[in-house]
Scaffold this motif. Structure first.
Motif, PDB file in Angstrom:
ATOM      1  N   ASN A  72       0.726  -1.464  -0.296  1.00 12.26           N
ATOM      2  CA  ASN A  72      -0.056  -0.035  -0.084  1.00 12.26           C
ATOM      3  C   ASN A  72       0.598   1.253  -0.223  1.00 12.26           C
ATOM      4  N   HIS A  73       0.422   2.321  -0.622  1.00  7.63           N
ATOM      5  CA  HIS A  73       1.024   3.723  -0.715  1.00  7.63           C
ATOM      6  C   HIS A  73       0.204   4.659  -0.419  1.00  7.63           C
ATOM      7  N   CYS A 113       5.320   9.399   1.073  1.00 11.18           N
ATOM      8  CA  CYS A 113       4.342   8.438   1.459  1.00 11.18           C
ATOM      9  C   CYS A 113       4.692   8.314   3.122  1.00 11.18           C
ATOM     10  N   VAL A 115       2.993   5.814   4.703  1.00  6.19           N
ATOM     11  CA  VAL A 115       2.922   4.471   5.051  1.00  6.19           C
ATOM     12  C   VAL A 115       4.121   3.575   5.747  1.00  6.19           C
ATOM     13  N   HIS A 118       7.995   3.933   4.936  1.00  4.32           N
ATOM     14  CA  HIS A 118       8.433   4.205   3.343  1.00  4.32           C
ATOM     15  C   HIS A 118       9.150   5.472   3.174  1.00  4.32           C
ATOM     16  N   MET A 124      10.651   7.381   0.412  1.00  3.99           N
ATOM     17  CA  MET A 124       9.866   7.465  -0.520  1.00  3.99           C
ATOM     18  C   MET A 124       8.984   8.882  -0.777  1.00  3.99           C
TER      19      MET A 124
HETATM   20 CU   LIG Z   1       4.767   4.076   0.039  1.00  5.31          CU
END
Ligand SMILES: [Cu+2]
Length: 133
Positions: A72-73, A113, A115, A118, A124
């Protein structure tokens, strides 16, 4: 002050028919930028699909990010002052998230991101530069 207010009223009268956005102000330009979110091994990132425009103040940008990875992102956009402007909820692999922001100030904006780790471990993040219109 009086002149400036009159100018604004005239501008609204001219551009009012194009519809109103989230905050009621009509942006100078409005467009969509497509992204892919990937997580190949240790490479977690946002990749632009196609041409990336020169981002300018006054623009209203919609990012459409396809999750082309295995995790998931999500996508949070942080302004030049370091404050979050907008956050789109995480999407599963194969899904697309959409987020729209008004680029009000010049400077560096972050696409992060949030999540798990990340951002903190896998960096990310993509930076975009917004120039004065
Ligand atoms: Cu992510």
């Amino acid at each position: 002050m009086q002149t400036r207010r009159l100018g604004l009223v005239l501008a609204l009268a001219v551009f009012g028919v194009t519809g109103c956005g989230s905050d009621g102000d009509d942006p100078a330009r409005s467009y969509t930028v497509e992204l892919r979110m990937e997580d190949h091994e240790d490479q977690y990132r946002y990749i632009a699909v196609g041409e990336v425009p020169t981002f300018m103040t006054g623009d209203r940008v919609t990012f459409e990010a396809e999750n082309a990875g295995t995790l998931n992102h999500d996508l949070q956009i942080v302004g030049p002052d370091g404050l979050a402007i907008e956050t789109a909820s995480a999407v599963a692999p194969g899904d697309v998230l959409t987020i729209t922001v008004d680029l009000d100030e010049p400077g560096i904006y972050q696409l992060n991101c949030l999540v798990d780790n990340h951002l903190t471990e896998h960096h990310m993040q993509t930076l975009i530069q917004v120039v004065e219109a």
